[in-house]
Scaffold this motif. Structure first.
Motif, PDB file in Angstrom:
ATOM      1  N   MET A   1      41.766  46.304  23.419  1.00 45.46           N
ATOM      2  CA  MET A   1      42.403  44.682  23.588  1.00 45.46           C
ATOM      3  C   MET A   1      41.282  43.916  24.831  1.00 45.46           C
ATOM      4  SD  MET A   1      46.620  44.861  23.016  1.00 45.46           S
ATOM      5  CE  MET A   1      46.541  43.505  22.066  1.00 45.46           C
ATOM      6  N   LYS A   2      41.496  42.781  24.671  1.00 42.37           N
ATOM      7  CA  LYS A   2      40.894  41.699  25.499  1.00 42.37           C
ATOM      8  C   LYS A   2      41.668  40.990  26.225  1.00 42.37           C
ATOM      9  CE  LYS A   2      36.579  39.728  23.708  1.00 42.37           C
ATOM     10  NZ  LYS A   2      36.331  39.233  23.204  1.00 42.37           N
ATOM     11  N   VAL A   3      41.871  41.097  27.633  1.00 37.32           N
ATOM     12  CA  VAL A   3      42.507  40.781  27.915  1.00 37.32           C
ATOM     13  C   VAL A   3      42.211  39.629  30.019  1.00 37.32           C
ATOM     14  CG1 VAL A   3      44.761  41.209  30.361  1.00 37.32           C
ATOM     15  CG2 VAL A   3      43.730  42.360  28.736  1.00 37.32           C
ATOM     16  N   LEU A   4      42.379  38.180  29.792  1.00 36.09           N
ATOM     17  CA  LEU A   4      42.330  37.505  30.642  1.00 36.09           C
ATOM     18  C   LEU A   4      43.189  38.177  32.210  1.00 36.09           C
ATOM     19  CD1 LEU A   4      40.682  35.788  32.542  1.00 36.09           C
ATOM     20  CD2 LEU A   4      41.201  33.631  30.835  1.00 36.09           C
ATOM     21  N   VAL A   5      42.641  38.113  33.106  1.00 34.65           N
ATOM     22  CA  VAL A   5      44.000  38.457  34.288  1.00 34.65           C
ATOM     23  C   VAL A   5      43.355  36.927  34.925  1.00 34.65           C
ATOM     24  CG1 VAL A   5      44.799  38.955  36.245  1.00 34.65           C
ATOM     25  CG2 VAL A   5      44.393  40.213  33.929  1.00 34.65           C
ATOM     26  N   MET A   6      44.221  35.863  35.355  1.00 34.05           N
ATOM     27  CA  MET A   6      44.098  35.148  36.391  1.00 34.05           C
ATOM     28  C   MET A   6      44.247  35.533  37.618  1.00 34.05           C
ATOM     29  SD  MET A   6      43.132  32.276  34.586  1.00 34.05           S
ATOM     30  CE  MET A   6      43.260  30.831  35.015  1.00 34.05           C
ATOM     31  N   GLY A   7      42.872  34.958  38.790  1.00 32.00           N
ATOM     32  CA  GLY A   7      43.205  36.270  39.603  1.00 32.00           C
ATOM     33  C   GLY A   7      43.088  37.461  40.219  1.00 32.00           C
ATOM     34  N   GLY A   8      43.334  38.352  39.893  1.00 29.09           N
ATOM     35  CA  GLY A   8      42.894  40.167  39.621  1.00 29.09           C
ATOM     36  C   GLY A   8      42.227  40.641  40.446  1.00 29.09           C
ATOM     37  N   SER A   9      42.033  39.609  41.756  1.00 26.89           N
ATOM     38  CA  SER A   9      41.604  41.025  42.725  1.00 26.89           C
ATOM     39  C   SER A   9      42.692  40.437  44.079  1.00 26.89           C
ATOM     40  CB  SER A   9      40.604  39.864  43.524  1.00 26.89           C
ATOM     41  OG  SER A   9      40.896  38.838  44.226  1.00 26.89           O
ATOM     42  N   GLY A  10      43.757  40.724  44.011  1.00 26.63           N
ATOM     43  CA  GLY A  10      44.999  40.750  45.398  1.00 26.63           C
ATOM     44  C   GLY A  10      46.459  41.168  44.857  1.00 26.63           C
ATOM     45  N   PHE A  11      46.527  41.609  45.509  1.00 24.41           N
ATOM     46  CA  PHE A  11      47.846  42.735  45.220  1.00 24.41           C
ATOM     47  C   PHE A  11      48.017  42.963  43.801  1.00 24.41           C
ATOM     48  CE2 PHE A  11      52.908  42.866  46.522  1.00 24.41           C
ATOM     49  CZ  PHE A  11      52.416  44.579  46.112  1.00 24.41           C
ATOM     50  N   LEU A  12      49.370  42.475  43.296  1.00 23.32           N
ATOM     51  CA  LEU A  12      49.895  42.518  41.702  1.00 23.32           C
ATOM     52  C   LEU A  12      48.839  41.729  40.931  1.00 23.32           C
ATOM     53  CD1 LEU A  12      52.063  42.751  39.938  1.00 23.32           C
ATOM     54  CD2 LEU A  12      52.807  40.627  39.549  1.00 23.32           C
ATOM     55  N   GLY A  13      47.439  41.018  40.828  1.00 20.94           N
ATOM     56  CA  GLY A  13      46.378  40.374  40.019  1.00 20.94           C
ATOM     57  C   GLY A  13      45.654  42.119  40.139  1.00 20.94           C
ATOM     58  N   ARG A  14      45.566  42.892  41.363  1.00 18.66           N
ATOM     59  CA  ARG A  14      44.920  43.614  41.001  1.00 18.66           C
ATOM     60  C   ARG A  14      45.450  45.344  40.539  1.00 18.66           C
ATOM     61  NH1 ARG A  14      40.699  45.786  44.913  1.00 18.66           N
ATOM     62  NH2 ARG A  14      39.894  47.131  44.780  1.00 18.66           N
ATOM     63  N   ALA A  15      47.020  44.946  40.776  1.00 18.27           N
ATOM     64  CA  ALA A  15      47.485  46.645  39.992  1.00 18.27           C
ATOM     65  C   ALA A  15      47.654  45.872  38.198  1.00 18.27           C
ATOM     66  CB  ALA A  15      48.698  46.458  40.455  1.00 18.27           C
ATOM     67  N   VAL A  16      47.220  44.778  38.036  1.00 21.60           N
ATOM     68  CA  VAL A  16      47.270  44.708  36.925  1.00 21.60           C
ATOM     69  C   VAL A  16      45.662  44.623  36.000  1.00 21.60           C
ATOM     70  CG1 VAL A  16      46.874  42.217  34.734  1.00 21.60           C
ATOM     71  CG2 VAL A  16      49.033  42.848  36.543  1.00 21.60           C
ATOM     72  N   VAL A  17      44.654  44.809  36.766  1.00 21.35           N
ATOM     73  CA  VAL A  17      43.858  45.198  36.092  1.00 21.35           C
ATOM     74  C   VAL A  17      43.376  46.433  35.916  1.00 21.35           C
ATOM     75  CG1 VAL A  17      41.024  44.325  36.996  1.00 21.35           C
ATOM     76  CG2 VAL A  17      42.951  42.668  37.553  1.00 21.35           C
ATOM     77  N   GLU A  18      43.822  47.230  36.878  1.00 22.18           N
ATOM     78  CA  GLU A  18      43.376  48.673  37.142  1.00 22.18           C
ATOM     79  C   GLU A  18      43.802  49.100  35.817  1.00 22.18           C
ATOM     80  OE1 GLU A  18      44.898  49.659  41.242  1.00 22.18           O
ATOM     81  OE2 GLU A  18      42.589  49.202  42.559  1.00 22.18           O
ATOM     82  N   ALA A  19      45.495  48.805  35.477  1.00 21.53           N
ATOM     83  CA  ALA A  19      46.114  49.439  34.526  1.00 21.53           C
ATOM     84  C   ALA A  19      45.635  49.016  33.385  1.00 21.53           C
ATOM     85  CB  ALA A  19      47.761  48.852  35.079  1.00 21.53           C
TER      86      ALA A  19
END
Length: 337
Positions: A1-19
C-alpha cells in the motif's frame, strides 16, 4: 500500500515508517528534516505543515491509501493538513493521546469517552496538550468524515524515545552506586512500546478502520519496581536501589513525573493514569510486548550514543540532578538510621 507519514523521522513516527517499510508499503514522509535522519527507503518530502504552499506541493501529483499523522499538536495546523490531503487518501490515522479524553486523569478514561471541549480550529494558546489533542481529533473527523482513525496511546517508550523518561533511568542506573528509587516498588505502571503502537495503527489504517481506540499495555502488567529492575538487568549495572517513601519525596520537593520520570505520589489521579481500559483495541488485534523487552531494546539503542551526546529532541528536561539525588538519599538514610 501507499502510505504518507506526517513526521516520520523521530520516535513514534520512525517506528511507523520502519514497520510500514518492513511490510512492503511505499512510504512518503513529510517533515522539516530537523528531528532526525530519514529512514532509508522512504520518499522524503521536505516542508513545514504550517506553510500552505508546502502542503500543496506535497499533495501535487500524489495519492496514498492512508495517512498516519504522528506529529499533530495544534488543531488549526492539523485542520489545514486535513483539508489539503482530503481526497488524496482513503483514511487519515491520527495519533492522539489518552490525555485527550474529557476529564482525564481526574476521572477514569473510558473506551468511547469524548474528548475535551476544543474547537477544530483552535490555536496553540487555546488549551493544554490534552485539550489541543482533542481539537486535533475533531479536525481530522470533520475532514475525513467516516474515514478517521483516532489512536489514543498511553505512555509510549522504546528505542529512539525523544522524551527521555526511560533513557534517563537507563543512563542513571548504568552509572551504578546508590540510586534513589521513588515510592512504592509495587506501584503499578501501564506502558506501551512505540513499535506496538505503530503496528496497531498500521493494521487498522490498512483495514480502513474508523473510530477511536485507547492503546497502551495491559493494566497491572508491570510495577515501578519491576521496571527499574529491568533497567538494572539490561545495563548489567551494580546499582543498589534505595526506595524512598512517597511522603518524604514530597517533603523534599521531588518533582513528580518529570524530575523522577513516571513517579507520582499516591492519588486517585495516579490510579486513573495507570488503569486505562484497552479491551476494544485488544479485540481489534492490539498486541504488546513485555516491558523488559522494551527496556532491553532501548538500552541497545542508547548505549551506542556517548552519554554526553544523548540529546532527546524535546525542550522538557527529565531526570533529577545528581546533587539533589544525593542530598535526598543522605537525608533519608540519616532519618532511617
Amino acid at each position: 500500500m501507499k502510505v504518507l507519514v506526517m513526521g516520520g523521522s523521530g520516535f513514534l513516527g520512525r517506528a511507523v515508517v520502519e514497520a510500514a517499510l518492513a511490510r512492503g508499503h511505499e512510504v512518503t514522509t513529510f517533515n522539516r528534516g530537523r528531528s532526525g535522519a530519514d529512514v532509508p527507503g522512504v520518499e522524503a518530502v521536505r516542508g513545514d505543515r504550517e506553510v500552505r504552499a508546502d502542503l500543496t506541493r506535497l499533495a501535487e501529483g500524489r495519492s496514498w491509501d492512508f495517512v498516519v499523522d504522528t506529529c499533530g499538536y495544534v488543531p488549526r495546523v492539523v485542520g489545514e493538513s486535513v483539508r489539503v490531503l482530503s481526497g488524496r487518501a482513503a483514511t487519515y490515522a491520527f495519533v492522539s493521546s489518552v490525555s485527550a479524553v474529557d476529564g482525564f486523569p481526574a476521572k477514569p478514561a473510558a473506551e468511547e469517552a469524548p474528548g475535551w471541549a476544543c474547537a477544530p480550529d483552535a490555536g496553540p494558546d487555546d488549551g493544554d496538550y490534552g485539550v489541543l489533542k482533542a481539537g486535533c481529533e475533531r479536525a481530522v473527523e470533520q475532514g475525513f468524515d467516516g474515514n478517521a482513525l483516532i489512536v489514543r496511546p498511553g505512555v509510549i517508550l522504546g528505542p529512539h524515545e525523544d522524551v527521555a523518561r526511560l533513557p534517563w533511568w537507563l543512563t542513571r542506573i548504568s552509572r551504578g552506586g546508590k540510586v534513589l528509587a521513588p515510592g512504592d516498588p509495587s506501584a503499578p505502571l501501564q506502558l506501551v512500546d512505540a513499535r506496538d503502537v505503530a503496528a496497531f495503527t498500521l493494521d487498522q489504517a490498512a483495514l480502513g478502520t474508523s473510530g477511536g481506540f485507547l492503546v497502551t499495555g495491559p493494566a497491572g502488567e508491570t510495577t515501578y519496581g519491576s521496571w527499574l529492575a529491568a533497567c538494572a538487568s539490561a545495563t548489567g549495572s551494580g546499582a543498589r536501589f534505595v526506595w524512598v517513601d512517597d511522603a518524604f519525596l514530597v517533603e523534599r520537593e521531588a518533582g513528580a513525573f518529570v524530575e523522577l520520570p513516571l513517579w507520582s505520589p499516591p492519588s486517585e489521579v495516579r490510579d486513573n493514569f495507570w488503569s486505562v481500559p484497552t479491551a476494544k483495541a485488544e479485540a481489534a488485534g492490539l498486541r504488546t510486548r513485555p516491558v523488559a523487552e522494551t527496556v532491553r531494546d532501548t538500552w541497545a539503542w542508547l548505549r551506542e550514543i556517548p552519554e554526553d551526546k544523548r540529546s532527546y529532541g524535546k525542550t522538557s528536561r527529565h531526570g533529577m540532578d545528581a546533587e539533589k539525588e544525593a542530598a535526598i538519599l543522605a537525608a533519608w538514610e540519616s532519618r532511617s538510621a
